[in-house]
Design an enzyme around this catalytic site. Structure first.
Site, short mmCIF file in Angstrom:
data_model
loop_
_atom_site.label_atom_id
_atom_site.label_comp_id
_atom_site.label_asym_id
_atom_site.label_seq_id
_atom_site.Cartn_x
_atom_site.Cartn_y
_atom_site.Cartn_z
N HIS A 124 0.84 -1.20 0.00
CA HIS A 124 0.00 0.00 0.00
C HIS A 124 0.87 1.26 0.00
O HIS A 124 0.58 2.24 -0.71
CB HIS A 124 -0.90 -0.03 1.24
CG HIS A 124 -1.89 1.08 1.30
ND1 HIS A 124 -2.54 1.43 2.45
CD2 HIS A 124 -2.35 1.93 0.35
CE1 HIS A 124 -3.35 2.44 2.21
NE2 HIS A 124 -3.25 2.76 0.95
N GLU A 127 2.25 1.84 -3.42
CA GLU A 127 1.20 2.39 -4.28
C GLU A 127 1.16 3.92 -4.15
O GLU A 127 1.04 4.65 -5.14
CB GLU A 127 -0.15 1.77 -3.89
CG GLU A 127 -1.36 2.41 -4.54
CD GLU A 127 -2.56 2.48 -3.60
OE1 GLU A 127 -3.10 3.58 -3.42
OE2 GLU A 127 -2.94 1.42 -3.06
N HIS A 128 1.26 4.42 -2.93
CA HIS A 128 1.26 5.87 -2.70
C HIS A 128 2.47 6.54 -3.33
O HIS A 128 2.36 7.58 -3.98
CB HIS A 128 1.24 6.17 -1.20
CG HIS A 128 -0.13 6.17 -0.60
ND1 HIS A 128 -0.70 7.27 -0.03
CD2 HIS A 128 -1.06 5.19 -0.49
CE1 HIS A 128 -1.91 6.98 0.43
NE2 HIS A 128 -2.15 5.71 0.17
N GLU A 198 3.94 10.62 3.00
CA GLU A 198 3.03 9.57 2.54
C GLU A 198 2.74 8.56 3.64
O GLU A 198 1.66 7.97 3.67
CB GLU A 198 3.59 8.89 1.30
CG GLU A 198 3.52 9.76 0.05
CD GLU A 198 2.14 10.38 -0.16
OE1 GLU A 198 1.14 9.63 -0.20
OE2 GLU A 198 2.05 11.61 -0.24
N GLU A 205 -5.37 7.77 6.33
CA GLU A 205 -6.30 6.86 5.65
C GLU A 205 -6.74 5.75 6.60
O GLU A 205 -7.91 5.36 6.64
CB GLU A 205 -5.62 6.28 4.41
CG GLU A 205 -6.52 5.48 3.51
CD GLU A 205 -5.80 4.99 2.26
OE1 GLU A 205 -6.39 4.17 1.54
OE2 GLU A 205 -4.65 5.41 2.01
#
Length: 1218
Positions: A124, A127-128, A198, A205
């Site tokens: 994840h 991905e950022h 991030e 998130e």
């Protein structure tokens, strides 16, 4: 068969291998063309030529790559080849306006199950980071900025075994977007300067989902699966947060960025990727740009060594089933965040990926999760134990992985059901026993055939998906670990191919047993999560390893579970979920096992296999169009007509908008907005569509007094538009000029009013765009007292829930046949909707309406016939829980409070709860009877329904409305008497509302800054859209990315009951509400310079992007119905509002925009009309500045603050707008 193609590319690649043909497996109504290619580096790609978009582009003069327009023009021959191969009708038809967007999706075969144990959340996190610039495009927000400027969108998501990146963009920018996109996977920067920000974004998130009970249950299963990280990757924490990505790696002296680069190098190579590109170009054109952009991606093996026959074994497959024996035969009691009572039973079974042909779990879930007569749910409802049931293997990677699958059965229980949960499980096993019996005797094959028939017609008449959604779903179908055969990518998931009763028997017999089950019981009867998370005597888990089972882990089986006497709970370490574990007793195992033995249900039980479904559609005929307005080869074509002007002959552009077959006349819409009928000199059947654009074609009209030539031919999927056949068309398609504005539609192509009385106002529009046997019927019941008090509003909600619950069995049977239905309450009354295949649609609608209207004619203290007190109490109990669960998140509370501040007639959940504290059936019946005393109905029937059919439906609806009032015509309601939806007029000084979160564990603060503009008008509405288009990406980049305030940062336009405004929202776990408000205002102040310095070219690019977006085509009948229905519901009736807005948009200047900015937005303007809602968190950094109020008094405090806002504004409203 696959074939080789020698292809030169910038990457030096040759021998691209073409894969199996997909065109033969597409839906008959799918106009797209497909090509699969295998690049020498191993990348598999599906190229999708969108024929509708491509032909539109060609009609406009050719669609070019904006970077290289020398050799890429689409030839007439290529367009003709793609358009005339039988995939689309040669007869033109009207369809959605605008050019369809292009899209792409890249799937990488790595997800959270691959995370290194010492840095969980890595997939994840990567991905950022890939969005944060590349060597070729080093600016950190270059990609986001490019997308925003050109009206595009982008996103990504990480699953257990794959990660998907995707975007959508206007056609003319596809080549540039692909090049930027490809750099994610070639040379991403992954800079140290981006890492901390991030990680904070991922933490933000995570905080947004931290209080989600479903996410908590998912992580609890991972944490307590009984496997170490090394034994099975399922046990890892896939979300990632600050602890897993920063603190734990630091403790272990691990550097996350170094590990990330290693992770990228290990998993991000071409043969582990799958690409889908959808564009309005030829397949050759798309292939050229895919090869050019994606060939440089690293190859793991020698170039050219890959073949289409290769299959891939997931490294996860070797781990096998994830739940250890010690994790099974247990009951996990979980204290939830929300008010709920739920029971979930999970059986782990082998992976079902290879069973795509027979789909045994779909068949089993259809039976266990059935909601019709004789179903498990129907039986439990009759006892008032459960209100909902869901069964099956989920679509997510956690539920259906290459190593395993989880078949889960979940129940929403009542409080009474909590006392009988063991019996609920017993009934489930009785149903399993019945299935086992039928497996031995032979399962009814007709049920499988019925399901197969439903799947087949759903596939055949499937709506056109938006390009981005389609690209993502197709990319996931290509996932390496799924190994879907390349020739079945389009239909493998959507169709049944074979009946395999042995597979069904094997699953039910070998895996659906108590010894293979894991039970989770979640209820507020055990307390709320927040009551335990800070307690000192709890057993807190360790993030460094999964849960370790020992004798002290369990609650004694000799005791009935009671959290007050069973000791302190365990705490899951990431989400903080409190839970207890109790072994299922051997006696209970034996009892459930006996229930599961093959056999018919005991006498007196209500369960049985489903009966044949009466809602299966059998008539798929399309209704004929009226003779005076029907199809013709020239319909929607752009033509030029030569006519005499004085003594000279001149050519004038026009669009053909209608054809009258009785008179053989076409209606032409001219550039000056005039319209004129012309007599055709030949019959429609004498014209051949494929010859119309030939350079030597010339036709005549009006007895050969007028010549015409065709500039562009419309195909199915295109609405009328004005083309000129010169360089202006090309400028539009290259994104250098505004898109062409379609001619105003003729009245026959817009909703037509069939009845206009106070009793019923009924609109109709026959579909001529989507050419599917589907329809959408909607009806609003406007009631003068619908929202009179909080009691009226709450009773309206309860009525909807009561009727919906009563209709569950009927509605479910219809839903299985792709016939959806909905019943809802709103501030003006009630709404009924049925949509799907039109064959049985009216039947279902009338059943729903008749059932609902029983309450209108009920003037007693009892419920109408067919409704019982037991169900009423169950519905009220469920409604009360829903009220308790409302506005639990800070972001939800801020939005709800903003609406209540602006609309004085709306009520909070707390106010509704107080109103029904002692609700009785007589009070409920009296209140509902009062609400429905005077009803003014307004409906809309849209789709495959002609005028005669719509009139018949209207008559039946009117008859029910009258019978519902005992035959008394009460005059209905005029629109002027519909319940008013007043909006508060904000004063010229800021109004600030400070609220407290109601969830004691909420860690997020939320701020919504609303700026009011005024009464709705086209110019102001368009200007607000322009400002939000300009500001969205800069605000997101500054506050979210650079400042690290939080994951959720946005701004958009708001249209509130006829009042235009703007809305800026930030949700943050790390900043206070005061800091957020100050940062938003500072951004608004600083942005004025950005706007002032913006070049004319960049400003125009934004306007063009916004205009293109407004003219984007509808992808389905439901989308178009939504558009028309919103105009009916709001009383504006502007059917072509987007067209009007684009006409206005074309006149907008930068000077006007600056003036509007200073008047509405600029913080230096002390007269701007500002409402700011600040919601302060309950704990963490964002809790600073929280109002001094006890937790149990929070909702009353918040309601008081909203009322004070009304008083601050002196309760002045704009009055009725529409």
């Amino acid at each position: 068969m696959p074939s080789d193609k020698d292809t030169d590319s910038n990457g030096g690649a040759t021998n691209v291998v073409v894969g199996p043909d997909l065109d033969s497996t597409r839906s008959p109504l799918d106009k797209k063309h497909y090509r699969q290619i295998l690049l020498p580096n191993g990348l598999r790609a599906v190229l999708v030529s969108d024929v509708v978009a491509m032909t539109q582009a060609y009609n406009s003069g050719g669609l070019y790559d904006e970077e290289d327009n020398s050799d890429d023009e689409i030839s007439a021959e290529e367009v003709k080849k793609n358009a005339d191969d039988g995939s689309s009708s040669s007869t033109s038809t009207e369809a959605e306006h605008g050019l369809r967007d292009a899209a792409a999706a890249m799937l990488v075969g790595v997800g959270s199950l691959y995370d290194p144990p010492e840095c969980q959340g890595m997939a994840h996190f990567l991905e950022h980071l890939l969005f944060m610039g590349s060597e070729k495009y080093p600016e950190e927000n270059a990609y986001d900025k490019f997308m925003s400027k050109h009206g595009g969108s982008e996103n990504a998501f990480t699953e257990e075994e794959h990660t998907v990146y995707h975007f959508e963009i206007p056609q003319e920018h596809l080549a540039s977007a692909l090049d930027m996109f490809a750099q994610f996977f070639i040379h991403p920067l992954m800079l140290e300067s981006s890492v901390e920000r991030e990680i904070q974004a991922i933490e933000s998130e995570f905080q947004l989902v931290k209080n989600s009970d479903s996410s908590r249950a998912s992580q609890l299963m991972k944490y307590t699966c009984g496997r170490s990280f090394e034994e099975h990757p399922f046990s890892k924490f896939g979300w990632g947060n600050y602890k897993s990505l920063k603190e734990i790696p630091a403790q272990n002296e691990v550097e996350p960025l170094r590990m990330m680069r290693e992770f990228f190098n290990e998993h991000y190579y071409a043969s582990n990727m799958r690409l889908v590109v959808v564009g309005g170009y030829t397949l050759d054109y798309l292939e050229e740009h895919v090869i050019k952009s994606f060939s440089p991606i690293r190859s793991k093996d020698p170039l050219g060594s890959y073949t289409w026959s290769q299959t891939f074994d997931s490294p996860i497959k070797k781990y096998g089933l994830p739940l250890a024996a010690e994790s099974m035969q247990n009951i996990f009691y979980m204290a939830p965040v929300r008010d709920r009572h739920s029971l979930s039973l999970t059986w782990q079974i082998p992976s079902q990926i290879d069973n795509w042909r027979s789909k045994p779990c779909d068949y089993i879930s259809h039976l266990i999760g059935h909601e019709g007569e004789g179903s498990l749910l129907a039986s439990l409802k009759s006892k008032s134990w459960a209100t909902a049931c869901c069964a099956g293997v989920g679509d997510g990677g956690e539920e259906n992985a290459s190593s395993h699958a989880f078949f889960q059965v979940s129940f929403a229980l009542s409080e009474e059901g909590m006392d009988h949960w063991e019996e609920v499980v017993s009934e489930l096993y009785q149903y399993v026993g019945m299935l086992r019996y039928h497996c031995q005797e032979g399962l009814p094959e007709w049920m499988y055939e019925e399901l197969g028939c439903i799947y087949e017609v759903a596939h055949k008449y499937a709506d056109e998906e938006p390009p981005e959604d389609f690209a993502v779903s197709l990319a996931e179908e290509m996932s390496p670990w799924w190994n879907t055969p390349p020739d079945r990518l389009l239909d493998a998931s959507g169709l049944y191919f074979e009946y395999n009763p042995e597979l069904i028997r094997k699953i039910v017999d070998e895996y659906f047993c108590p010894s293979n089950a894991r039970i989770v019981l979640s209820s507020t009867l055990f307390g709320r999560s927040g009551e335990y998370e800070e307690a000192e005597n709890t057993y807190r888990g360790d993030c460094s390893h999964s849960f370790k089972f020992d004798d002290e882990s369990f609650v004694s089986i000799d005791k009935t579970f009671d959290p007050k006497v069973c000791g302190a709970p365990h705490i899951e370490p990431y989400f903080g979920t409190p839970f207890w574990i109790q072994k299922v007793s051997e006696e209970q195992i034996r009892s459930w096992s006996a229930c599961a033995k093959p056999g018919l249900p005991p006498p007196g039980t209500n369960i049985s296999l489903p009966q044949p479904n009466e809602f299966i559609p059998t008539n798929f005929d399309l209704k004929p169009l009226p003779e005076t307005d029907c199809d013709h080869p020239l319909l929607n074509c752009s033509i030029k007509l030569q006519t005499n002007v004085g003594k000279r002959k001149q050519w004038f552009p026009a669009t053909v908008t209608q054809y009258n077959s009785v008179k053989n006349e076409i209606l032409c819409h001219y550039e000056d907005e005039h319209q004129r009928w012309h007599q055709m000199d030949v019959q429609a059947w004498d014209l051949v569509s494929s010859n119309l654009t030939s350079s030597d074609f010339e036709g005549t009209l009006d007895k050969k007094t007028i010549k015409y030539r065709v500039v562009s031919v419309a195909i199915e999927g295109e609405k009328a538009s004005m083309k000129f056949g010169d360089e202006t068309d090309l400028e539009v398609e290259c994104g250098k000029a505004f898109p062409s504005i379609p001619p105003a539609a003729s009245p026959s192509r817009l909703p037509v009013l069939l009845m206009n009385t106070n009793e019923l106002k009924f609109w109709h529009l026959q579909d001529r765009k989507f050419k599917r046997p589907i329809a959408d019927l909607r009806l609003n019941l406007n009631c003068i007292d619908a929202n009179k008090t909080a009691l009226h509003s709450a009773c309206a909600d309860i009525l909807v829930n009561l009727v919906s619950e009563h209709l569950t069995e009927v509605a479910y049977m219809a839903s299985v046949c792709e016939l959806g239905s909905a019943l809802s309450a709103n501030d003006g009354g009630f709404s009924v909707r049925v949509h799907g295949f039109d064959d049985k649609l009216l039947t279902l609608f009338l059943i729903m309406l008749e059932t609902f209207l029983r309450f209108r004619s009920n003037h007693t203290d009892r419920l109408p016939d067919g409704f019982c007190e037991q169900r009423f109490k169950l519905v009220v109990e469920k409604y009360i829980r829903g009220c308790h669960n409302s506005d639990m998140k800070a972001s939800k509370l801020s939005s709800s409070a903003r609406i209540r501040c602006l609309r004085p007639g709306s009520y909070s959940a707390r106010q509704k709860l107080k109103a029904i504290e002692r609700i009785s059936i007589p009070t409920f019946s009296k209140t509902i009877s009062g609400i429905m005393k005077n009803v003014g109905a307004e409906g809309f029937f849209h789709g495959n329904i002609d005028t005669a059919g719509a009139i018949a439906a209207k008559d039946k609806i009117l008859s029910l409305l009258r019978s519902g009032s005992n035959g008394v015509i009460n005059g209905g309601l005029s629109r002027k008497k519909y319940p008013p939806q007043y909006v508060l007029r904000l004063p010229s000084k800021p109004c600030s509302v400070l609220l407290a979160t109601k969830d004691p564990t909420e860690t997020n603060a939320a701020v919504e800054l609303y700026l009011q503009v005024g009464k709705d008008n086209t110019f102001d509405r368009v200007m607000v859209d322009v400002l939000m288009e300009l500001m969205y990406e800069p605000m997101y980049n500054q506050i979210r990315t650079l400042d690290g305030f939080g994951y959720s940062v946005s701004c958009d336009a708001r249209w509130t009951n006829g009042i235009v405004g703007m809305h800026f929202c930030v949700v943050s776990p790390s900043k206070t509400a005061q800091e957020i408000e100050a940062r938003i205002d500072r951004f608004l102040l600083e942005y004025r310079k950005t706007l002032t310095d913006m070049s004319s070219e960049e400003f125009m690019e934004h306007l063009i992007g916004l205009a293109t977006e407004k003219l984007n085509m509808f992808h389905s009948l439901s989308e178009e119905t939504d558009h028309f229905w919103s105009e009916i519901r709001d009383g504006r009736y502007n059917w072509e509002v987007e067209r009007d807005e684009v006409i206005c948009l074309k006149t907008i200047t930068k000077e006007q925009t600056l003036k509007a900015y200073d008047e509405w937005i600029n913080p230096e303007n002390k007269k701007r009309k500002k409402l700011v809602i600040k919601v302060v968190a309950s704990e963490g950094p964002a809790a600073e500045g929280r109002p001094d109020v006890k937790q149990e008094d929070v909702e009353d405090f918040n309601d008081k603050c909203v009322n004070e806002c009304h008083a601050f504004c002196k309760n002045q409203t704009f009055g009725r707008i529409y």
